[in-house]
Design an enzyme around this catalytic site. Structure first.
Site, PDB file in Angstrom:
ATOM      1  N   LYS A   1       0.840  -1.210   0.000  1.00  0.00           N
ATOM      2  CA  LYS A   1       0.000   0.000   0.000  1.00  0.00           C
ATOM      3  C   LYS A   1       0.870   1.253   0.000  1.00  0.00           C
ATOM      4  O   LYS A   1       0.621   2.194  -0.749  1.00  0.00           O
ATOM      5  CB  LYS A   1      -0.892  -0.008   1.245  1.00  0.00           C
ATOM      6  CG  LYS A   1      -1.501   1.333   1.573  1.00  0.00           C
ATOM      7  CD  LYS A   1      -2.289   1.316   2.859  1.00  0.00           C
ATOM      8  CE  LYS A   1      -1.511   1.611   4.108  1.00  0.00           C
ATOM      9  NZ  LYS A   1      -1.191   3.016   4.369  1.00  0.00           N
ATOM     10  N   ASN A   2       1.920   1.260   0.828  1.00  0.00           N
ATOM     11  CA  ASN A   2       2.720   2.475   0.972  1.00  0.00           C
ATOM     12  C   ASN A   2       3.637   2.744  -0.227  1.00  0.00           C
ATOM     13  O   ASN A   2       4.236   3.814  -0.312  1.00  0.00           O
ATOM     14  CB  ASN A   2       3.545   2.431   2.262  1.00  0.00           C
ATOM     15  CG  ASN A   2       2.684   2.712   3.476  1.00  0.00           C
ATOM     16  OD1 ASN A   2       1.501   3.020   3.344  1.00  0.00           O
ATOM     17  ND2 ASN A   2       3.278   2.598   4.656  1.00  0.00           N
TER      18      ASN A   2
ATOM     19  N   ASP B   1       5.790   0.473  11.750  1.00  0.00           N
ATOM     20  CA  ASP B   1       4.533  -0.153  11.332  1.00  0.00           C
ATOM     21  C   ASP B   1       4.431  -1.619  11.765  1.00  0.00           C
ATOM     22  O   ASP B   1       3.379  -2.235  11.558  1.00  0.00           O
ATOM     23  CB  ASP B   1       4.352  -0.031   9.812  1.00  0.00           C
ATOM     24  CG  ASP B   1       3.966   1.385   9.402  1.00  0.00           C
ATOM     25  OD1 ASP B   1       3.657   2.207  10.286  1.00  0.00           O
ATOM     26  OD2 ASP B   1       3.965   1.670   8.189  1.00  0.00           O
TER      27      ASP B   1
HETATM   28  C1  UD1 Z   1       5.060   6.864   6.342  1.00  0.00           C
HETATM   29  C2  UD1 Z   1       4.180   5.658   6.174  1.00  0.00           C
HETATM   30  C3  UD1 Z   1       3.699   5.165   7.534  1.00  0.00           C
HETATM   31  C4  UD1 Z   1       4.878   4.930   8.455  1.00  0.00           C
HETATM   32  C5  UD1 Z   1       5.800   6.144   8.502  1.00  0.00           C
HETATM   33  C6  UD1 Z   1       7.088   5.890   9.263  1.00  0.00           C
HETATM   34  C7  UD1 Z   1       3.172   6.008   4.005  1.00  0.00           C
HETATM   35  C8  UD1 Z   1       1.954   6.337   3.228  1.00  0.00           C
HETATM   36  N1  UD1 Z   1       3.054   6.025   5.335  1.00  0.00           N
HETATM   37  O1  UD1 Z   1       4.258   7.873   6.961  1.00  0.00           O
HETATM   38  O2  UD1 Z   1       2.970   3.956   7.346  1.00  0.00           O
HETATM   39  O3  UD1 Z   1       4.420   4.664   9.765  1.00  0.00           O
HETATM   40  O4  UD1 Z   1       6.163   6.540   7.170  1.00  0.00           O
HETATM   41  O5  UD1 Z   1       7.767   4.826   8.712  1.00  0.00           O
HETATM   42  O6  UD1 Z   1       4.207   5.708   3.454  1.00  0.00           O
HETATM   43  N2  UD1 Z   1       7.523  14.670  10.394  1.00  0.00           N
HETATM   44  C9  UD1 Z   1       7.681  16.017  10.639  1.00  0.00           C
HETATM   45  N3  UD1 Z   1       7.471  16.905   9.612  1.00  0.00           N
HETATM   46  C10 UD1 Z   1       7.094  16.502   8.362  1.00  0.00           C
HETATM   47  C11 UD1 Z   1       6.950  15.126   8.109  1.00  0.00           C
HETATM   48  C12 UD1 Z   1       7.160  14.239   9.141  1.00  0.00           C
HETATM   49  O7  UD1 Z   1       8.005  16.410  11.755  1.00  0.00           O
HETATM   50  O8  UD1 Z   1       6.918  17.363   7.484  1.00  0.00           O
HETATM   51  C13 UD1 Z   1       7.746  13.697  11.489  1.00  0.00           C
HETATM   52  C14 UD1 Z   1       6.491  12.909  11.841  1.00  0.00           C
HETATM   53  O9  UD1 Z   1       5.675  13.599  12.765  1.00  0.00           O
HETATM   54  C15 UD1 Z   1       7.069  11.639  12.426  1.00  0.00           C
HETATM   55  C16 UD1 Z   1       8.368  11.441  11.617  1.00  0.00           C
HETATM   56  O10 UD1 Z   1       8.657  12.716  11.029  1.00  0.00           O
HETATM   57  O11 UD1 Z   1       7.393  11.799  13.772  1.00  0.00           O
HETATM   58  C17 UD1 Z   1       8.289  10.426  10.516  1.00  0.00           C
HETATM   59  O12 UD1 Z   1       7.145  10.668   9.741  1.00  0.00           O
HETATM   60  P1  UD1 Z   1       7.061  10.310   8.199  1.00  0.00           P
HETATM   61  O13 UD1 Z   1       8.212   9.451   7.789  1.00  0.00           O
HETATM   62  O14 UD1 Z   1       6.818  11.561   7.425  1.00  0.00           O
HETATM   63  O15 UD1 Z   1       5.724   9.435   8.146  1.00  0.00           O
HETATM   64  P2  UD1 Z   1       4.740   9.391   6.931  1.00  0.00           P
HETATM   65  O16 UD1 Z   1       5.491   9.635   5.684  1.00  0.00           O
HETATM   66  O17 UD1 Z   1       3.544  10.194   7.239  1.00  0.00           O
END
Ligand code: UD1
Length: 426
Positions: free
Chosen positions: A22-23, A308
Site C-alpha cells: 500500500k505504501n 509499522d
Molecule cells: C510513512 C508511512 C507510515 C509509516 C511512517 C514511518 C506512508 C503512506 N506512510 O508515513 O505507514 O508509519 O512513514 O515509517 O508511506 N515529520 C515532521 N514533519 C514533516 C513530516 C514528518 O516532523 O513534514 C515527522 C512525523 O511527525 C514523524 C516522523 O517525522 O514523527 C516520521 O514521519 P514520516 O516518515 O513523514 O511518516 P509518513 O510519511 O507520514
C-alpha cells in the site's frame, strides 16, 4: 461498523500470499499526476486507502480505470486534464498520505491546494518538511482556511537537507524535483524500499533519479514525463504481520511472494527471540514449534525495525518468556494497542516512549477497539492466541491497509468472521 469475531487457539498452517505494498502504491498513484499519459500500475492491493486515492485523483479530473477479474490488481491512471488541482479536507482527513499530491501538482500544474492533515491518532504528524522543501524548490506557499496553497511557474532544482527523516516528505519532493529546472540534491532522505520503488517508476516515466534507497538522492529535472507500466513491490509490513502471527500461534506458515531483503530488521529481531525462520527466495517459512524469549526492540527508520510492525511485535512480546522493552522512536503516541492488550490480560507498562512488556501472560478474549491500522493488526494477533472469542470493533481501520485480511487468515486455519451491522443503515 464491521466487527471481527475471532476464536483463538488455532495454529496457522499453510501458505499465505503477500499483496502489493500500500505504501508504495500510494506515491506511485500520485506520480501519475506528473504526466498527461497513462500510468499502468500492477500488484495494487485492494484496500480502502487505494480507493480513497482513486477518488482523490478522479476528483481532480484524472481518468482512473480499475481492472476486474484476473486484472483486479491493475489500475490505469491518466491525468490528461487536471481541472481541479485540489485535495479536499474530506479526503485528506481520512488518509494523511493524500498530501503526496502536493509536490506533483505544483510541479505539473503550477498550483496546488491541499488540505492540512491535522491531528492523527498516532501523533501530530505535521507536513512542515514537505512545505519547506517545496519553498526551496521555488514554490510560493500560503496557508489559508486549513489549506496549503502552493504556486510556481516552474520549480527550480535546489539542495535540500531534511531536518528529520520523512518517508512521504522524501517522496513528495522527489516527485516535484523530477519536473524542476536543473539538478536537485535531497539529503537525509528516507531509505525505505517504497521510496526506491517510486523512483523506479519515475525513471521508467523518463525522470533521471540516482540514489533512491540511500540517504542522498540526485534528480536531474526534465521538462516532461511519459506514461509507464510498473509492478508495485510486495508489502513488507503485511509480510511482517503474518510472520509474527505464524510464530505467535505456534504454527508452520509459509509467507509467499514477499521480499525478504526488505524485512531484515524484523527477521533478525525474531531470530534473536528464538523464532525459527527459513528463507527460500521470495518466501519466508516460520516454524513456531519452539518457545520464544523476550528481546528488546526499538523502532527506527529503514533499515531499522519499522514502526509499522511495532504493535504486532508487542503482541508477540506478551507471549515471550521474560521482559521485553519496546521503544517507539518515530511517533510520539503509538501505544494505543497496549491498553487494549492489557484488557486481554497482557502485562504492559508505558513509560513515555518505552513499553515494558512482561511475558508470558495467558490472554483472554474481550471486546476490544481498533484505534489505527497497525494497532488493529496487533489486536487480531492477540485474539488468535487468546482463550475464547474476541470481538474487535472498528475494523475499518484494518480495511485501510490489509487486503482480504480475514480471508487470508481463514485460509491458513484461523477462526475469524466479519460481522456487519445487525440492523444495517436506517
Ligand atoms: C510513512 C508511512 C507510515 C509509516 C511512517 C514511518 C506512508 C503512506 N506512510 O508515513 O505507514 O508509519 O512513514 O515509517 O508511506 N515529520 C515532521 N514533519 C514533516 C513530516 C514528518 O516532523 O513534514 C515527522 C512525523 O511527525 C514523524 C516522523 O517525522 O514523527 C516520521 O514521519 P514520516 O516518515 O513523514 O511518516 P509518513 O510519511 O507520514
Amino acid at each position: 461498523m464491521d466487527k471481527f469475531v475471532i476464536r483463538g487457539g488455532e495454529p496457522l498452517l499453510g501458505t499465505v500470499r503477500i499483496s502489493g505494498a500500500k505504501n508504495a502504491a500510494l506515491p506511485c498513484m500520485a506520480a501519475a499526476l506528473l504526466t498527461d499519459q497513462p500510468v499502468i500500475l500492477e500488484n495494487i492491493p485492494q484496500v480502502r486507502d487505494i480507493q480513497t486515492t482513486r477518488n482523490l485523483l478522479a476528483a481532480m479530473g484524472a481518468e482512473v480505470e480499475l481492472g476486474f477479474g484476473r486484472a483486479q490488481h491493475r489500475t490505469s491512471i491518466q491525468c490528461a486534464n487536471l481541472s481541479s488541482p485540489e485535495a479536499s479536507y474530506e479526503l485528506v482527513k481520512t488518509m494523511r498520505a493524500s498530501t503526496l499530491v502536493l509536490g506533483p501538482l505544483v510541479a505539473r500544474c503550477g498550483r496546488a491546494r491541499v488540505s492540512l492533515p491535522g491531528g492523527c491518532a498516532i501523533g501530530a504528524r505535521p507536513i512542515d518538511l514537505h512545505i519547506k522543501g517545496l519553498e526551496q524548490l521555488g514554490a510560493k506557499i500560503a496557508q489559508e482556511h486549513g489549506y496549503v496553497e502552493a504556486s510556481a511557474t516552474r520549480l527550480k532544482g535546489a539542495e535540500i537537507a531534511f531536518d528529520k527523516i520523512t518517508v512521504t516528505g522524501t517522496e513528495d519532493l522527489l516527485m516535484a524535483a523530477t519536473l524542476a529546472e536543473g539538478e536537485t540534491v535531497l539529503q537525509n532522505c528516507a531509505r525505505e524500499p517504497e521510496v526506491a520503488d517510486l523512483a523506479d517508476l519515475l525513471n521508467k516515466m523518463g525522470a533521471s533519479i540516482e540514489g533512491a534507497g540511500t540517504s542522498t538522492i540526485r534528480v536531474q529535472g526534465v521538462s516532461k514525463l511519459n506514461g509507464a507500466k510498473h509492478r508495485i513491490i510486495p508489502d513488507r509490513i503485511e509480510a511482517g504481520t503474518f510472520i509474527i502471527a505464524g510464530a505467535m500461534t505456534g504454527g508452520d506458515l509459509n509467507i509467499a511472494g514477499c521480499e525478504p531483503t526488505h524485512l531484515e530488521a524484523v527477521l533478525n529481531k525474531l531470530r534473536e527471540a528464538g523464532v525459527k525462520l527459513k528463507i527460500n527466495g521470495e518466501s519466508v517459512r516460520v516454524m513456531g514449534d519452539n518457545p520464544f524469549t523476550a528481546a528488546d526492540m526499538s523502532t527506527e527508520e529503514h533499515p531499522g525495525f519499522p514502526t509499522d510492525c511495532q504493535a504486532q511485535y508487542m503482541a508477540l512480546a506478551t507471549q515471550a518468556e521474560g521482559t521485553s522493552v519496546v521503544t517507539e522512536n518515530i511517533f510520539e503516541n503509538r501505544f494505543m494497542h497496549a491498553q487494549e492488550l492489557v484488557r486481554m490480560g497482557a502485562n504492559i507498562k508505558i513509560e513515555g516512549r518505552r513499553a515494558v512488556v512482561r511475558g508470558k501472560t495467558p490472554l483472554q478474549s474481550a471486546a476490544v477497539m481498533c484505534s489505527d491500522l497497525r494497532a488493529s493488526a496487533s489486536l487480531v494477533l492477540a485474539a488468535l492466541v487468546a482463550d475464547g472469542e474476541t470481538i474487535l470493533d472498528r475494523v475499518y481501520h484494518l480495511d485501510r491497509g490489509y487486503e482480504h485480511f480475514e480471508e487470508k487468515l481463514r485460509g491458513v486455519g484461523a477462526q475469524i468472521r466479519r460481522m456487519g451491522d445487525v440492523f444495517g443503515k436506517k
